[in-house]
Structures are given as C-alpha cells and as structure tokens.
Design a protein around this motif. Structure first.
Motif, PDB file in Angstrom:
ATOM      1  N   PRO A 115       0.839  -1.207   0.000  1.00 21.96           N
ATOM      2  CA  PRO A 115       0.000   0.000   0.000  1.00 21.96           C
ATOM      3  C   PRO A 115       0.872   1.255   0.000  1.00 21.96           C
ATOM      4  O   PRO A 115       2.070   1.180   0.288  1.00 21.96           O
ATOM      5  CB  PRO A 115      -0.768  -0.121   1.312  1.00 21.96           C
ATOM      6  CG  PRO A 115       0.184  -0.863   2.208  1.00 21.96           C
ATOM      7  CD  PRO A 115       0.920  -1.831   1.301  1.00 21.96           C
ATOM      8  N   GLU A 116       0.275   2.373  -0.320  1.00 20.25           N
ATOM      9  CA  GLU A 116       0.972   3.649  -0.171  1.00 20.25           C
ATOM     10  C   GLU A 116       1.116   3.875   1.329  1.00 20.25           C
ATOM     11  O   GLU A 116       0.121   4.092   2.011  1.00 20.25           O
ATOM     12  CB  GLU A 116       0.146   4.778  -0.796  1.00 20.25           C
ATOM     13  CG  GLU A 116       0.393   4.970  -2.271  1.00 20.25           C
ATOM     14  CD  GLU A 116       1.815   5.469  -2.547  1.00 20.25           C
ATOM     15  OE1 GLU A 116       2.217   6.500  -2.006  1.00 20.25           O
ATOM     16  OE2 GLU A 116       2.515   4.788  -3.309  1.00 20.25           O
ATOM     17  N   ALA A 117       2.317   3.773   1.810  1.00 26.74           N
ATOM     18  CA  ALA A 117       2.515   3.849   3.250  1.00 26.74           C
ATOM     19  C   ALA A 117       3.759   4.644   3.594  1.00 26.74           C
ATOM     20  O   ALA A 117       4.693   4.749   2.791  1.00 26.74           O
ATOM     21  CB  ALA A 117       2.624   2.437   3.843  1.00 26.74           C
ATOM     22  N   GLY A 118       3.762   5.204   4.789  1.00 20.09           N
ATOM     23  CA  GLY A 118       4.914   5.884   5.344  1.00 20.09           C
ATOM     24  C   GLY A 118       4.991   5.546   6.820  1.00 20.09           C
ATOM     25  O   GLY A 118       4.088   4.928   7.366  1.00 20.09           O
TER      26      GLY A 118
ATOM     27  N   ALA B  44       3.914  10.999   6.256  1.00 21.75           N
ATOM     28  CA  ALA B  44       2.848  10.087   5.819  1.00 21.75           C
ATOM     29  C   ALA B  44       1.476  10.699   6.074  1.00 21.75           C
ATOM     30  O   ALA B  44       0.569  10.600   5.236  1.00 21.75           O
ATOM     31  CB  ALA B  44       2.973   8.747   6.540  1.00 21.75           C
ATOM     32  N   LEU B  45       1.335  11.371   7.194  1.00 20.30           N
ATOM     33  CA  LEU B  45       0.085  12.039   7.553  1.00 20.30           C
ATOM     34  C   LEU B  45      -0.264  13.098   6.506  1.00 20.30           C
ATOM     35  O   LEU B  45      -1.378  13.129   5.977  1.00 20.30           O
ATOM     36  CB  LEU B  45       0.237  12.669   8.937  1.00 20.30           C
ATOM     37  CG  LEU B  45      -0.928  13.408   9.542  1.00 20.30           C
ATOM     38  CD1 LEU B  45      -2.102  12.474   9.764  1.00 20.30           C
ATOM     39  CD2 LEU B  45      -0.509  14.029  10.858  1.00 20.30           C
ATOM     40  N   ASN B  46       0.699  13.934   6.174  1.00 20.74           N
ATOM     41  CA  ASN B  46       0.469  15.016   5.210  1.00 20.74           C
ATOM     42  C   ASN B  46       0.209  14.515   3.792  1.00 20.74           C
ATOM     43  O   ASN B  46      -0.452  15.187   3.008  1.00 20.74           O
ATOM     44  CB  ASN B  46       1.652  15.985   5.204  1.00 20.74           C
ATOM     45  CG  ASN B  46       1.728  16.780   6.494  1.00 20.74           C
ATOM     46  OD1 ASN B  46       0.723  16.963   7.180  1.00 20.74           O
ATOM     47  ND2 ASN B  46       2.915  17.226   6.848  1.00 20.74           N
ATOM     48  N   LYS B  47       0.722  13.333   3.467  1.00 19.43           N
ATOM     49  CA  LYS B  47       0.528  12.776   2.120  1.00 19.43           C
ATOM     50  C   LYS B  47      -0.689  11.854   2.043  1.00 19.43           C
ATOM     51  O   LYS B  47      -0.954  11.273   0.997  1.00 19.43           O
ATOM     52  CB  LYS B  47       1.785  12.022   1.679  1.00 19.43           C
ATOM     53  CG  LYS B  47       2.958  12.958   1.431  1.00 19.43           C
ATOM     54  CD  LYS B  47       4.159  12.212   0.900  1.00 19.43           C
ATOM     55  CE  LYS B  47       5.287  13.190   0.590  1.00 19.43           C
ATOM     56  NZ  LYS B  47       6.480  12.514   0.085  1.00 19.43           N
ATOM     57  N   GLY B  48      -1.403  11.699   3.157  1.00 25.00           N
ATOM     58  CA  GLY B  48      -2.609  10.874   3.165  1.00 25.00           C
ATOM     59  C   GLY B  48      -2.334   9.385   3.040  1.00 25.00           C
ATOM     60  O   GLY B  48      -3.183   8.624   2.592  1.00 25.00           O
ATOM     61  N   LYS B  49      -1.159   8.960   3.433  1.00 28.29           N
ATOM     62  CA  LYS B  49      -0.776   7.556   3.316  1.00 28.29           C
ATOM     63  C   LYS B  49      -1.164   6.759   4.560  1.00 28.29           C
ATOM     64  O   LYS B  49      -1.420   7.334   5.619  1.00 28.29           O
ATOM     65  CB  LYS B  49       0.753   7.445   3.148  1.00 28.29           C
ATOM     66  CG  LYS B  49       1.281   8.010   1.867  1.00 28.29           C
ATOM     67  CD  LYS B  49       2.792   7.819   1.817  1.00 28.29           C
ATOM     68  CE  LYS B  49       3.363   8.235   0.477  1.00 28.29           C
ATOM     69  NZ  LYS B  49       4.819   7.953   0.421  1.00 28.29           N
ATOM     70  N   LEU B  50      -1.133   5.438   4.408  1.00 30.59           N
ATOM     71  CA  LEU B  50      -1.208   4.550   5.557  1.00 30.59           C
ATOM     72  C   LEU B  50       0.006   4.864   6.433  1.00 30.59           C
ATOM     73  O   LEU B  50       1.119   4.987   5.919  1.00 30.59           O
ATOM     74  CB  LEU B  50      -1.148   3.087   5.098  1.00 30.59           C
ATOM     75  CG  LEU B  50      -0.932   2.033   6.185  1.00 30.59           C
ATOM     76  CD1 LEU B  50      -2.163   1.922   7.088  1.00 30.59           C
ATOM     77  CD2 LEU B  50      -0.615   0.685   5.557  1.00 30.59           C
ATOM     78  N   ILE B  51      -0.202   5.015   7.731  1.00 33.51           N
ATOM     79  CA  ILE B  51       0.889   5.342   8.649  1.00 33.51           C
ATOM     80  C   ILE B  51       1.275   4.089   9.429  1.00 33.51           C
ATOM     81  O   ILE B  51       0.451   3.509  10.127  1.00 33.51           O
ATOM     82  CB  ILE B  51       0.482   6.478   9.608  1.00 33.51           C
ATOM     83  CG1 ILE B  51       0.079   7.727   8.816  1.00 33.51           C
ATOM     84  CG2 ILE B  51       1.622   6.790  10.582  1.00 33.51           C
ATOM     85  CD1 ILE B  51      -0.579   8.807   9.651  1.00 33.51           C
ATOM     86  N   VAL B  52       2.543   3.686   9.275  1.00 36.17           N
ATOM     87  CA  VAL B  52       3.066   2.517   9.973  1.00 36.17           C
ATOM     88  C   VAL B  52       3.905   3.001  11.158  1.00 36.17           C
ATOM     89  O   VAL B  52       4.823   3.799  10.983  1.00 36.17           O
ATOM     90  CB  VAL B  52       3.929   1.650   9.024  1.00 36.17           C
ATOM     91  CG1 VAL B  52       4.564   0.489   9.783  1.00 36.17           C
ATOM     92  CG2 VAL B  52       3.096   1.146   7.853  1.00 36.17           C
TER      93      VAL B  52
END
Length: 172
Positions: free
Chosen positions: A28-31, A91-99
């Motif tokens: 997934p798109e994640a950070g 990740a928060l600012n890019k709307g990604k899944l946050i790990v």
C-alpha cells in the motif's frame, strides 16, 4: 469506524515481522517507521529506526549518552524525533497509511512522538502499528479508543490476524 489497527503481544511473537510481511505482499501507499535490533557478534546492543522511505537512525544503544534509559539501552530522542516522528508527519500530510512500529517504552520518552502519534490516530489516515503489551497510562488510553482495534498476536492466531489486516487495508 475502526481505522487504527494495532498489534500487541509478548516480545518475540512476530509483531514487526507480520507487518513487514503484509506490507511486502500488499504494497500500500505507506509511510512511517520500523524498529530493528542492532546486533554485534550475535548480541543485541541496540535498536535502529528504519523509515519506509529508507532513512535510518539509532533509537537506542548501550554505548550512547542519554538520560533516558530502558534496561541497558540509552534512548536517542534526537533520531527518534528527527527520523521517526518526521516519517509519521510526512505520511500524515501525504494521506498515506501510517506505519508505527512501535508504540513502546523507548518511544514514549518523546513528547514529539506522543503528539505525532495522537495526530495520526485522530487523522483520516489509517494507522497500522504495534503497541506494548505492558501497562502504561498513555498506551491504555490508545487501546481503549473506539476507532482502534487491538489484536493480541500469538503463533497460533497469526494467519487469522494477517487476514484481518488485509481486510482492514482493503476497506475504503
């Protein structure tokens, strides 16, 4: 609606390994970040922070100076804040899944980490992470959130939890 998915369990039960396996399969798109052991001649001497965008730092080590300590490891708040916390905010600012691996005793020394964690949990982003098993007032509040699902991982229920996380990631 549940959007924060946190895994807990005894040390060594495979929490981090499970998340890495899922991310490898799902992509997934994640950070965010992971923590890993630093080993020297077969002995653990510390822990490093590794972000999903390949930044690296020292979370804790036996041979650094710090007033913050967990067992024989001294915690490096500078790298936690500059690398780990920054990966959460990005990740928060890019709307990604946050790990976030992990919400543990070492990380909780950092007020910046706690603030970034709460921002992530309160955001529209999904959060996938690990959280310490032992009692702490801060983590107990997180575990009781209505938008958060906690899974207790064991070797026996690994496949079931993995399937639940896949379902969680697939949901819009």
């Amino acid at each position: 609606m549940i959007k924060n998915f946190l895994i807990t369990g005894k040390p060594g039960c495979g929490k981090t390994s499970l998340i890495k396996e899922i991310l490898k399969e799902k992509k997934p798109e994640a950070g965010g970040f992971f923590t890993e052991e630093i080993r020297k001649r077969g002995q653990r001497v510390g822990f490093k922070i590794l972000t999903l965008d390949k930044k690296e730092g020292i979370l804790a080590h036996q041979k650094i100076k710090s007033p913050y300590r967990v067992s024989k490891y001294k915690v490096n708040l500078k790298d936690l804040d500059q690398i780990g916390v920054e990966s959460i905010i990005t990740a928060l600012n890019k709307g990604k899944l946050i790990v976030i691996d992990e919400i543990g005793k070492m990380e909780l020394f950092s007020e910046k980490f706690k603030r970034a964690l709460v921002l992530a949990l309160d955001s529209k982003n999904k959060v996938l992470g690990t959280i310490k098993l032992t009692f702490d007032p801060f983590t107990e509040k997180i575990k009781k959130r209505k938008d958060t699902k906690i899974f207790y991982l064991t070797k026996k229920n690994r496949k079931k939890i993995k399937a639940a996380i896949f379902k969680f990631l697939a949901a819009s």
